[in-house]
Scaffold this active site. Structure first.
Site, PDB file in Angstrom:
ATOM      1  N   GLN A  99       0.823  -1.206   0.000  1.00 33.16           N
ATOM      2  CA  GLN A  99       0.000   0.000   0.000  1.00 33.16           C
ATOM      3  C   GLN A  99       0.856   1.254   0.000  1.00 33.16           C
ATOM      4  OE1 GLN A  99      -2.972  -0.113   3.034  1.00 33.16           O
ATOM      5  NE2 GLN A  99      -3.747   1.958   2.634  1.00 33.16           N
ATOM      6  N   CYS A 105      -6.723   0.286   1.557  1.00 27.75           N
ATOM      7  CA  CYS A 105      -6.401  -1.085   1.954  1.00 27.75           C
ATOM      8  C   CYS A 105      -7.530  -2.032   1.565  1.00 27.75           C
ATOM      9  CB  CYS A 105      -6.112  -1.158   3.455  1.00 27.75           C
ATOM     10  SG  CYS A 105      -7.504  -0.677   4.514  1.00 27.75           S
ATOM     11  N   HIS A 261      -8.755  -1.908   9.725  1.00 25.87           N
ATOM     12  CA  HIS A 261      -7.934  -2.234   8.565  1.00 25.87           C
ATOM     13  C   HIS A 261      -8.502  -3.457   7.848  1.00 25.87           C
ATOM     14  CE1 HIS A 261      -4.324  -1.917   6.188  1.00 25.87           C
ATOM     15  NE2 HIS A 261      -3.840  -3.080   6.573  1.00 25.87           N
ATOM     16  N   ASN A 285      -1.862  -8.824   5.299  1.00 30.43           N
ATOM     17  CA  ASN A 285      -1.978  -7.379   5.452  1.00 30.43           C
ATOM     18  C   ASN A 285      -1.529  -6.680   4.161  1.00 30.43           C
ATOM     19  OD1 ASN A 285      -1.765  -4.677   6.146  1.00 30.43           O
ATOM     20  ND2 ASN A 285      -0.650  -5.034   8.056  1.00 30.43           N
ATOM     21  N   TRP A 287      -0.496  -3.863   3.672  1.00 25.68           N
ATOM     22  CA  TRP A 287       0.692  -3.032   3.863  1.00 25.68           C
ATOM     23  C   TRP A 287       1.949  -3.777   3.431  1.00 25.68           C
ATOM     24  CZ3 TRP A 287      -0.045  -0.538   9.401  1.00 25.68           C
ATOM     25  CH2 TRP A 287      -1.058   0.437   9.322  1.00 25.68           C
TER      26      TRP A 287
END
Length: 470
Positions: A99, A105, A261, A285, A287
């Protein structure tokens, strides 16, 4: 005058029946024909520039960048960012990207799920595209948008600062499918800023055009584990989200999870530990870093999953995952309609004086039915269709529906008859889905907003294990 609820655009309905708007024959978003535009650029020796989503601040949108940062943005083509750009390099994986500064997200978690289903990925991301043969700076992607597939054309100019991408970033600096896919989705949303905040279900529906089911994990169904196992076997996309709680959004907790998230559900597995069977869920995740650090490390028990996550979204090409039977044959019918304030927006049944003005749909459910083990055989999907081009301007209403046994349906009917089935609640969401048990027979379905006089278009899709006559 046609009765409320008839198809608003007969031409579009006939085109859809002829395959127009299908994945094999998608509608041209904003009327742009990818093949014609590419051939024109090849013939003229040009690099394509998309005037409908230009490489300037209007396509980034307001609020995501400070004015000083916006002034530093330079739109570059991948051939200017990398000496050897690839559309896809060494296959497709959720580990290809991470990201950027955009709060999307939810979208990236959906892409993460998409990478597990190669055939669906290839529908959304045409893989024959590259930076070699006949390259002229034009790319295209396909999304299911409110009842039909659309082909979205973009140029390949990407926003950068100091030569680095500012939004989604590939782990391999020479690979560009994630950034170009994100740009195409930003175009249908209205801008990059319009992608800020959302739920994975929105993008996963746009990737599949199929069936969406949301599970609230604070009150999960008794068969949650089996549902997830079935989903994993039936070419579905799964994602989940953590609650924000009392902590600010994007705060990393001591257990490694991030508040408010979105995560991709990447697998479920049953293992034996100390003589007991343990059901494990694996999540990722967007990220690209930071994962659950509790028991079982990169996996967590389904009990911890329900404890620490707020909801689970499952999207599949069809309802097979609901009963775990790929051999099930589902029949589907789609309706389009519109609630119009003052005429066809009567609100829910709390408003007896106006409820009858809502669009009404008569359907006949045929065939045999088995009620063994409380089997459900009708899936009803209702989705709001926005009038606004900018995603952040869209106002979703609380929506739901009621189903009545056959009868005559003037205003007086609804004051003396109760529905035989209805949505559990009216939900403020882009779409709702209910899985129901309905005997063969004739019925009236009435979709509505909770309050009267709320104007919006909608689509309604009925999936049934038996035949549907409309």
């Amino acid at each position: 005058m046609p009765p409320p609820g008839v198809c608003l655009n007969i031409i579009e309905a006939r085109q859809y029946q002829d395959g127009y708007g299908s994945i094999g024959n998608p509608d041209r978003f904003l009327g742009q024909d990818y093949q014609m535009l590419k051939q024109y650029c090849i013939n003229k020796g040009l690099r394509y520039l998309d005037e409908t989503f230009p490489p300037d601040r209007s396509s980034i949108g307001q609020g995501i960048l400070k004015p000083s940062d916006m002034a530093r943005v330079e739109w570059l083509r991948p051939v200017k960012i990398s000496h050897e750009p690839f559309f896809v390099r060494d296959g497709i994986s959720r580990f290809d990207f991470g990201q950027g500064i955009l709060g999307d997200c939810w979208f990236l978690a959906s892409i993460g799920a998409l990478t597990f289903q190669k055939s669906i990925f290839a529908q959304v991301v045409p893989l024959e595209q590259n930076f070699n043969e006949n390259y002229c700076g034009i790319f295209h992607f396909r999304f299911w948008r409110f009842g039909k597939w659309v082909d979205v054309v973009i140029d390949d100019k990407l926003p950068t600062v100091n030569g680095r991408l500012i939004f989604v970033q590939s782990k391999d600096p020479n690979e560009f499918w994630p950034a170009l896919l994100q740009k195409a989705y930003a175009k249908v949303c209205g801008s990059y800023t319009d992608m800020d905040a959302g739920t994975p279900a929105e993008a996963m529906m746009d990737f599949t055009g199929g069936v969406h089911m949301r599970v609230v994990l604070s009150n999960p169904p008794h068969n949650l584990w089996q549902l997830m196992v079935n989903a994993g076997q039936c070419k579905t996309l799964m994602a989940s989200g953590t609650a924000s709680g009392q902590q600010p959004i994007n705060t990393t907790l001591p257990n490694g999870l991030v508040c408010g998230h979105a995560y991709t559900v990447t697998g479920v597995k049953q293992v034996k530990s100390r003589g007991n069977l343990v059901n494990l869920v694996r999540l990722w995740n967007p990220w690209g870093k930071g994962e659950w650090n509790g028991d079982w490390s990169d996996r967590m028990t389904i009990e911890d999953f329900c404890r620490h996550y707020a909801d689970l979204d499952i999207c599949g090409l069809n309802p097979d995952f609901l009963d775990g039977s790929p051999s099930s044959k589902w029949n589907s019918s789609m309706f389009e309609g519109r609630w119009v304030a003052g005429t066809t927006a009567g609100g829910c049944m709390n408003h007896r004086g106006s409820f009858w003005t809502n669009p009404q749909y008569r359907v006949k459910i045929s065939g045999q039915h088995s009620f063994e083990d409380g089997e459900k055989d009708i899936l009803l999907f209702l989705m709001q269709k926005p009038d606004k081009k900018k995603r952040h301007l869209v106002q979703n209403f609380h929506i739901g529906f009621s189903i009545f046994a056959k009868g005559k349906f003037p205003a007086s009917f609804f004051t003396s008859h109760a529905p035989i089935a209805q949505s559990k609640t009216f939900t403020n969401a882009r779409d709702i889905t209910e899985f129901l048990t309905v005997k063969p027979g004739e019925y009236l379905i009435v979709p509505s907003t909770f309050e009267p006089n709320q104007t919006s278009s909608f689509i309604m899709i009925i999936h049934s294990k038996t035949e549907i006559d409309c």
